[in-house]
Write a protein that holds these residues in place. Structure first.
Motif, PDB file in Angstrom:
ATOM      1  N   SER A 117      30.223  14.937  19.582  1.00  0.00           N
ATOM      2  CA  SER A 117      29.524  16.204  19.842  1.00  0.00           C
ATOM      3  C   SER A 117      29.236  16.310  21.337  1.00  0.00           C
ATOM      4  N   THR A 133      27.959  12.549  28.193  1.00  0.00           N
ATOM      5  CA  THR A 133      26.607  12.630  27.637  1.00  0.00           C
ATOM      6  C   THR A 133      26.140  14.045  27.324  1.00  0.00           C
ATOM      7  N   VAL A 148      25.657  17.047  25.351  1.00  0.00           N
ATOM      8  CA  VAL A 148      25.797  17.340  23.926  1.00  0.00           C
ATOM      9  C   VAL A 148      26.363  18.738  23.724  1.00  0.00           C
ATOM     10  N   ASN A 149      27.358  18.830  22.832  1.00  0.00           N
ATOM     11  CA  ASN A 149      27.976  20.114  22.503  1.00  0.00           C
ATOM     12  C   ASN A 149      28.286  20.099  21.010  1.00  0.00           C
ATOM     13  N   GLY A 208      21.820  13.626  14.860  1.00  0.00           N
ATOM     14  CA  GLY A 208      20.811  14.589  15.279  1.00  0.00           C
ATOM     15  C   GLY A 208      21.285  15.449  16.432  1.00  0.00           C
ATOM     16  N   GLU A 209      20.520  16.498  16.722  1.00  0.00           N
ATOM     17  CA  GLU A 209      20.951  17.519  17.681  1.00  0.00           C
ATOM     18  C   GLU A 209      21.019  17.018  19.119  1.00  0.00           C
ATOM     19  N   ASN A 210      20.436  15.850  19.414  1.00  0.00           N
ATOM     20  CA  ASN A 210      20.496  15.312  20.774  1.00  0.00           C
ATOM     21  C   ASN A 210      21.488  14.164  20.906  1.00  0.00           C
ATOM     22  N   ASP A 211      22.262  13.921  19.864  1.00  0.00           N
ATOM     23  CA  ASP A 211      23.197  12.794  19.846  1.00  0.00           C
ATOM     24  C   ASP A 211      24.578  13.257  20.305  1.00  0.00           C
ATOM     25  N   SER A 212      25.198  12.493  21.191  1.00  0.00           N
ATOM     26  CA  SER A 212      26.509  12.866  21.743  1.00  0.00           C
ATOM     27  C   SER A 212      27.648  12.020  21.182  1.00  0.00           C
ATOM     28  N   LYS A 261      23.851  16.990  12.000  1.00  0.00           N
ATOM     29  CA  LYS A 261      24.424  17.937  12.946  1.00  0.00           C
ATOM     30  C   LYS A 261      25.127  19.046  12.146  1.00  0.00           C
TER      31      LYS A 261
END
Length: 335
Positions: A254, A270, A272-273, A311-315, A322
Protein backbone atom coordinates in the motif's frame (compact mmCIF):
# COMPACT_ATOMS: atom_id res chain seq x y z
CA UNK A 1 -53.92 -22.54 -10.23
CA UNK A 2 -52.59 -26.11 -10.22
CA UNK A 3 -51.19 -25.72 -13.76
CA UNK A 4 -49.58 -22.38 -12.80
CA UNK A 5 -47.96 -23.98 -9.73
CA UNK A 6 -46.53 -26.92 -11.72
CA UNK A 7 -45.27 -24.58 -14.44
CA UNK A 8 -43.53 -22.41 -11.84
CA UNK A 9 -41.81 -25.42 -10.31
CA UNK A 10 -40.62 -26.60 -13.73
CA UNK A 11 -39.25 -23.15 -14.56
CA UNK A 12 -37.42 -23.02 -11.22
CA UNK A 13 -35.89 -26.45 -11.81
CA UNK A 14 -34.75 -25.44 -15.30
CA UNK A 15 -33.22 -22.23 -14.02
CA UNK A 16 -31.31 -24.14 -11.30
CA UNK A 17 -30.06 -26.68 -13.83
CA UNK A 18 -28.84 -23.89 -16.12
CA UNK A 19 -27.01 -22.04 -13.33
CA UNK A 20 -23.28 -22.68 -13.61
CA UNK A 21 -21.61 -23.81 -10.39
CA UNK A 22 -19.04 -21.47 -8.91
CA UNK A 23 -15.57 -22.38 -10.21
CA UNK A 24 -13.30 -23.80 -7.53
CA UNK A 25 -10.19 -21.77 -6.87
CA UNK A 26 -7.36 -21.81 -4.36
CA UNK A 27 -8.28 -18.70 -2.38
CA UNK A 28 -5.19 -18.65 -0.21
CA UNK A 29 -3.30 -16.59 2.33
CA UNK A 30 0.39 -16.79 3.15
CA UNK A 31 0.08 -17.31 6.89
CA UNK A 32 3.08 -15.66 8.54
CA UNK A 33 4.92 -17.59 11.24
CA UNK A 34 4.97 -16.00 14.68
CA UNK A 35 6.56 -16.52 18.08
CA UNK A 36 3.52 -18.31 19.47
CA UNK A 37 0.97 -21.03 18.75
CA UNK A 38 -2.26 -19.99 17.07
CA UNK A 39 -5.84 -20.56 18.17
CA UNK A 40 -9.37 -20.08 16.87
CA UNK A 41 -9.29 -16.31 17.29
CA UNK A 42 -6.37 -16.12 14.87
CA UNK A 43 -8.22 -18.15 12.23
CA UNK A 44 -11.66 -16.50 12.29
CA UNK A 45 -10.40 -13.54 10.21
CA UNK A 46 -9.11 -15.98 7.57
CA UNK A 47 -12.56 -17.52 7.33
CA UNK A 48 -14.09 -14.04 7.29
CA UNK A 49 -12.40 -13.13 3.97
CA UNK A 50 -13.60 -16.46 2.48
CA UNK A 51 -10.10 -17.90 2.19
CA UNK A 52 -10.07 -21.68 1.83
CA UNK A 53 -6.31 -22.34 1.76
CA UNK A 54 -3.25 -21.24 3.74
CA UNK A 55 0.44 -21.49 2.91
CA UNK A 56 2.46 -22.46 5.98
CA UNK A 57 6.11 -21.41 5.77
CA UNK A 58 8.71 -23.02 8.07
CA UNK A 59 12.02 -21.25 7.49
CA UNK A 60 15.59 -22.32 6.96
CA UNK A 61 18.40 -19.80 7.28
CA UNK A 62 21.63 -19.23 5.33
CA UNK A 63 24.35 -16.91 6.58
CA UNK A 64 25.19 -15.50 3.14
CA UNK A 65 24.59 -16.20 -0.55
CA UNK A 66 27.79 -18.27 -0.88
CA UNK A 67 27.34 -20.25 2.34
CA UNK A 68 26.44 -23.94 1.81
CA UNK A 69 24.73 -24.77 5.11
CA UNK A 70 21.04 -24.31 5.89
CA UNK A 71 20.09 -24.01 9.56
CA UNK A 72 16.52 -25.06 10.35
CA UNK A 73 14.18 -26.43 12.98
CA UNK A 74 16.17 -25.09 15.94
CA UNK A 75 15.07 -23.76 19.32
CA UNK A 76 16.43 -20.33 18.33
CA UNK A 77 13.71 -19.89 15.70
CA UNK A 78 10.22 -18.56 16.20
CA UNK A 79 7.66 -21.23 17.02
CA UNK A 80 5.85 -20.98 13.68
CA UNK A 81 9.13 -21.35 11.75
CA UNK A 82 9.83 -24.84 13.16
CA UNK A 83 8.40 -28.25 12.39
CA UNK A 84 6.39 -28.46 15.60
CA UNK A 85 5.06 -24.97 15.04
CA UNK A 86 4.14 -25.61 11.42
CA UNK A 87 2.28 -28.75 12.48
CA UNK A 88 0.36 -26.86 15.17
CA UNK A 89 -0.62 -24.17 12.66
CA UNK A 90 -1.77 -26.76 10.13
CA UNK A 91 -3.82 -28.76 12.62
CA UNK A 92 -5.47 -25.57 13.91
CA UNK A 93 -6.33 -24.32 10.42
CA UNK A 94 -7.71 -27.71 9.40
CA UNK A 95 -10.30 -27.51 12.18
CA UNK A 96 -11.70 -24.52 10.29
CA UNK A 97 -11.75 -26.33 6.92
CA UNK A 98 -8.67 -24.58 5.55
CA UNK A 99 -6.59 -26.61 3.09
CA UNK A 100 -2.82 -26.45 3.25
CA UNK A 101 0.18 -25.75 1.07
CA UNK A 102 3.34 -26.44 3.06
CA UNK A 103 5.98 -24.07 1.68
CA UNK A 104 9.41 -24.24 3.33
CA UNK A 105 11.40 -21.11 2.55
CA UNK A 106 15.00 -19.98 2.93
CA UNK A 107 15.93 -16.65 4.45
CA UNK A 108 19.37 -15.22 3.72
CA UNK A 109 20.85 -13.03 6.45
CA UNK A 110 20.08 -9.33 5.89
CA UNK A 111 17.27 -10.32 3.54
CA UNK A 112 19.37 -10.83 0.42
CA UNK A 113 17.53 -12.30 -2.56
CA UNK A 114 17.49 -16.11 -2.46
CA UNK A 115 17.71 -16.27 -6.24
CA UNK A 116 21.34 -15.22 -5.90
CA UNK A 117 22.43 -18.24 -3.83
CA UNK A 118 25.48 -19.55 -5.68
CA UNK A 119 28.43 -21.60 -4.50
CA UNK A 120 32.08 -20.96 -5.32
CA UNK A 121 33.20 -24.59 -5.68
CA UNK A 122 31.94 -28.08 -6.51
CA UNK A 123 32.51 -29.11 -2.90
CA UNK A 124 30.32 -26.26 -1.67
CA UNK A 125 27.60 -27.11 -4.20
CA UNK A 126 27.57 -30.70 -2.91
CA UNK A 127 27.36 -29.48 0.68
CA UNK A 128 24.49 -27.14 -0.20
CA UNK A 129 22.64 -29.96 -1.96
CA UNK A 130 23.05 -32.26 1.04
CA UNK A 131 21.87 -29.51 3.38
CA UNK A 132 18.89 -28.55 1.22
CA UNK A 133 17.84 -32.18 0.86
CA UNK A 134 17.80 -32.65 4.63
CA UNK A 135 15.78 -29.48 4.99
CA UNK A 136 13.20 -30.12 2.29
CA UNK A 137 12.77 -33.86 3.01
CA UNK A 138 12.16 -33.06 6.68
CA UNK A 139 9.16 -31.02 5.61
CA UNK A 140 8.10 -33.47 2.90
CA UNK A 141 7.72 -35.92 5.78
CA UNK A 142 5.62 -33.39 7.68
CA UNK A 143 3.51 -32.71 4.58
CA UNK A 144 2.76 -36.41 4.31
CA UNK A 145 2.11 -36.74 8.05
CA UNK A 146 -0.51 -33.96 8.05
CA UNK A 147 -1.81 -34.78 4.56
CA UNK A 148 -1.08 -31.31 3.19
CA UNK A 149 -2.81 -30.93 -0.15
CA UNK A 150 0.20 -29.23 -1.80
CA UNK A 151 3.91 -29.26 -1.02
CA UNK A 152 6.12 -26.51 -2.44
CA UNK A 153 9.68 -27.77 -3.03
CA UNK A 154 11.38 -24.36 -3.00
CA UNK A 155 10.94 -20.62 -3.41
CA UNK A 156 12.80 -18.28 -5.78
CA UNK A 157 16.02 -20.28 -6.06
CA UNK A 158 16.78 -19.56 -9.69
CA UNK A 159 20.60 -19.56 -9.57
CA UNK A 160 20.63 -22.81 -7.56
CA UNK A 161 18.36 -24.38 -10.18
CA UNK A 162 20.19 -22.90 -13.18
CA UNK A 163 23.51 -24.36 -12.01
CA UNK A 164 22.28 -27.70 -10.61
CA UNK A 165 19.25 -28.86 -12.65
CA UNK A 166 20.02 -32.57 -12.31
CA UNK A 167 20.06 -32.28 -8.53
CA UNK A 168 16.56 -30.82 -8.61
CA UNK A 169 15.21 -33.52 -10.90
CA UNK A 170 16.50 -36.18 -8.49
CA UNK A 171 15.25 -34.25 -5.46
CA UNK A 172 11.71 -34.41 -6.86
CA UNK A 173 12.06 -38.19 -7.21
CA UNK A 174 13.12 -38.40 -3.55
CA UNK A 175 10.27 -36.15 -2.41
CA UNK A 176 7.69 -38.28 -4.24
CA UNK A 177 8.93 -41.37 -2.38
CA UNK A 178 7.83 -39.66 0.84
CA UNK A 179 4.98 -37.32 -0.04
CA UNK A 180 1.96 -38.47 -2.04
CA UNK A 181 0.15 -35.17 -2.63
CA UNK A 182 0.51 -32.42 -5.24
CA UNK A 183 3.83 -30.66 -5.85
CA UNK A 184 4.77 -27.19 -7.03
CA UNK A 185 7.72 -24.82 -6.98
CA UNK A 186 7.46 -21.07 -6.33
CA UNK A 187 9.33 -19.52 -9.26
CA UNK A 188 9.98 -15.82 -9.33
CA UNK A 189 7.94 -13.88 -11.92
CA UNK A 190 10.95 -13.58 -14.27
CA UNK A 191 12.20 -17.13 -13.64
CA UNK A 192 9.29 -19.45 -14.31
CA UNK A 193 9.75 -19.67 -18.09
CA UNK A 194 13.17 -21.30 -17.74
CA UNK A 195 12.48 -23.57 -14.75
CA UNK A 196 13.36 -27.01 -16.16
CA UNK A 197 11.19 -29.43 -14.18
CA UNK A 198 7.55 -28.34 -14.55
CA UNK A 199 6.80 -31.65 -16.21
CA UNK A 200 7.62 -33.41 -12.94
CA UNK A 201 5.29 -31.23 -10.83
CA UNK A 202 1.52 -30.74 -10.63
CA UNK A 203 1.26 -26.93 -10.69
CA UNK A 204 3.34 -24.23 -12.35
CA UNK A 205 3.96 -22.00 -9.35
CA UNK A 206 4.70 -18.31 -9.91
CA UNK A 207 5.40 -15.57 -7.38
CA UNK A 208 3.42 -13.01 -9.35
CA UNK A 209 5.32 -9.76 -8.83
CA UNK A 210 5.02 -8.69 -12.46
CA UNK A 211 5.40 -4.92 -13.01
CA UNK A 212 2.06 -3.70 -14.34
CA UNK A 213 2.12 0.10 -14.00
CA UNK A 214 4.62 2.90 -13.44
CA UNK A 215 1.94 5.31 -12.20
CA UNK A 216 2.18 6.79 -8.72
CA UNK A 217 -1.43 5.78 -8.08
CA UNK A 218 -2.04 3.14 -10.73
CA UNK A 219 -5.60 3.06 -12.01
CA UNK A 220 -7.52 -0.17 -12.43
CA UNK A 221 -7.46 0.30 -16.20
CA UNK A 222 -3.69 0.90 -16.26
CA UNK A 223 -3.03 -2.26 -14.26
CA UNK A 224 -5.28 -4.35 -16.48
CA UNK A 225 -3.47 -2.98 -19.52
CA UNK A 226 -0.18 -3.85 -17.84
CA UNK A 227 -1.25 -7.48 -17.54
CA UNK A 228 -1.74 -7.67 -21.33
CA UNK A 229 2.03 -8.04 -21.68
CA UNK A 230 2.19 -11.11 -19.45
CA UNK A 231 -1.16 -12.85 -19.31
CA UNK A 232 -1.21 -14.31 -22.86
CA UNK A 233 2.32 -15.64 -22.36
CA UNK A 234 1.38 -17.25 -19.05
CA UNK A 235 -1.69 -18.83 -20.64
CA UNK A 236 0.31 -20.31 -23.53
CA UNK A 237 2.93 -21.56 -21.07
CA UNK A 238 0.22 -23.31 -19.05
CA UNK A 239 -1.30 -24.88 -22.16
CA UNK A 240 2.03 -26.02 -23.59
CA UNK A 241 2.97 -27.76 -20.33
CA UNK A 242 -0.59 -28.99 -19.68
CA UNK A 243 -0.34 -27.74 -16.11
CA UNK A 244 -2.47 -25.17 -14.23
CA UNK A 245 -0.91 -21.91 -13.10
CA UNK A 246 -0.78 -21.28 -9.35
CA UNK A 247 0.26 -17.91 -7.99
CA UNK A 248 2.30 -19.21 -5.05
CA UNK A 249 2.54 -15.58 -3.94
CA UNK A 250 0.67 -12.49 -5.10
CA UNK A 251 0.10 -9.09 -3.56
CA UNK A 252 0.99 -5.41 -3.55
CA UNK A 253 2.17 -2.95 -0.97
CA UNK A 254 0.00 0.00 0.00
CA UNK A 255 2.52 2.55 -1.30
CA UNK A 256 3.05 4.95 -4.17
CA UNK A 257 4.09 3.15 -7.38
CA UNK A 258 2.93 -0.18 -5.98
CA UNK A 259 2.58 -1.69 -9.47
CA UNK A 260 6.02 -0.64 -10.70
CA UNK A 261 8.31 -3.02 -8.78
CA UNK A 262 5.87 -5.10 -6.73
CA UNK A 263 8.61 -7.32 -5.32
CA UNK A 264 10.26 -4.52 -3.36
CA UNK A 265 10.02 -4.94 0.41
CA UNK A 266 12.60 -2.37 1.53
CA UNK A 267 11.68 0.25 4.08
CA UNK A 268 12.68 3.21 1.90
CA UNK A 269 9.18 3.15 0.38
CA UNK A 270 7.09 4.69 3.13
CA UNK A 271 4.40 6.90 1.56
CA UNK A 272 1.12 5.08 2.20
CA UNK A 273 -1.21 4.76 -0.79
CA UNK A 274 -4.20 2.56 -0.06
CA UNK A 275 -5.82 3.26 -3.44
CA UNK A 276 -2.74 1.97 -5.26
CA UNK A 277 -2.93 -1.33 -3.38
CA UNK A 278 -6.65 -1.65 -4.02
CA UNK A 279 -6.40 -1.02 -7.77
CA UNK A 280 -3.47 -3.34 -8.37
CA UNK A 281 -5.14 -6.08 -6.33
CA UNK A 282 -8.50 -5.76 -8.07
CA UNK A 283 -6.88 -5.82 -11.50
CA UNK A 284 -5.10 -9.09 -10.75
CA UNK A 285 -8.33 -10.72 -9.61
CA UNK A 286 -10.27 -9.48 -12.61
CA UNK A 287 -7.61 -10.73 -15.01
CA UNK A 288 -7.01 -14.20 -13.59
CA UNK A 289 -9.58 -15.59 -11.19
CA UNK A 290 -12.13 -16.61 -13.80
CA UNK A 291 -9.65 -18.35 -16.13
CA UNK A 292 -10.02 -22.13 -16.22
CA UNK A 293 -6.24 -22.63 -16.64
CA UNK A 294 -5.60 -20.64 -13.46
CA UNK A 295 -5.77 -22.58 -10.17
CA UNK A 296 -5.74 -19.63 -7.76
CA UNK A 297 -3.13 -18.23 -5.43
CA UNK A 298 -1.81 -17.25 -2.03
CA UNK A 299 -2.05 -13.66 -0.87
CA UNK A 300 1.20 -12.21 0.45
CA UNK A 301 0.88 -11.84 3.38
CA UNK A 302 -1.41 -12.51 6.37
CA UNK A 303 -0.52 -12.09 10.06
CA UNK A 304 -2.10 -14.11 12.86
CA UNK A 305 -2.63 -11.08 15.13
CA UNK A 306 -5.35 -9.56 12.97
CA UNK A 307 -6.26 -6.62 15.23
CA UNK A 308 -2.69 -5.32 15.23
CA UNK A 309 -1.92 -6.07 11.58
CA UNK A 310 -1.93 -3.62 8.69
CA UNK A 311 -4.20 -0.61 9.02
CA UNK A 312 -4.50 2.72 7.23
CA UNK A 313 -0.98 3.84 8.21
CA UNK A 314 0.76 0.63 7.12
CA UNK A 315 2.84 0.67 3.92
CA UNK A 316 3.63 -3.05 3.74
CA UNK A 317 2.08 -5.95 1.81
CA UNK A 318 -0.66 -7.13 4.13
CA UNK A 319 -4.18 -6.04 3.13
CA UNK A 320 -5.43 -6.52 6.69
CA UNK A 321 -7.58 -3.65 7.96
CA UNK A 322 -7.19 -1.83 4.63
CA UNK A 323 -9.64 -1.27 1.74
CA UNK A 324 -7.92 -4.03 -0.27
CA UNK A 325 -9.16 -6.57 2.26
CA UNK A 326 -12.76 -5.90 1.19
CA UNK A 327 -11.81 -6.51 -2.45
CA UNK A 328 -10.18 -9.83 -1.57
CA UNK A 329 -13.15 -10.91 0.50
CA UNK A 330 -15.49 -10.11 -2.38
CA UNK A 331 -13.54 -12.05 -4.99
CA UNK A 332 -12.90 -15.00 -2.68
CA UNK A 333 -16.66 -15.22 -2.06
CA UNK A 334 -17.28 -15.76 -5.79
CA UNK A 335 -15.06 -18.80 -6.24
Amino acid sequence: MRIFFITSILLLMCSCAMTSPRPEKINGVSFVASREPINDTHIYPVNHINANWAAIMPFGFIRELTHPEIVFNTNRQWFGETRIGAKQYIESLRKHHIKIMLKPQIWVWRGEFTGGIKMASEADWKQLEDSYSKYILEYANLAQEVHAEIFCIGTELESFIDHRPEYWKQLIVEIRKIYKGKLTYAANWNEYDRTPFWGDLDYIGIDAYFPVSDEKTPTLEACKNGWKVYKPVIKVFSESHKKPILFTEFGYRSVDYSGNEPWRSDRTMTVVNLEAQSNTTKALFEEFWNEDWFAGGFLWKWFHNYTDAGGENDSQFTPQNKPAETIIKSFYSKY
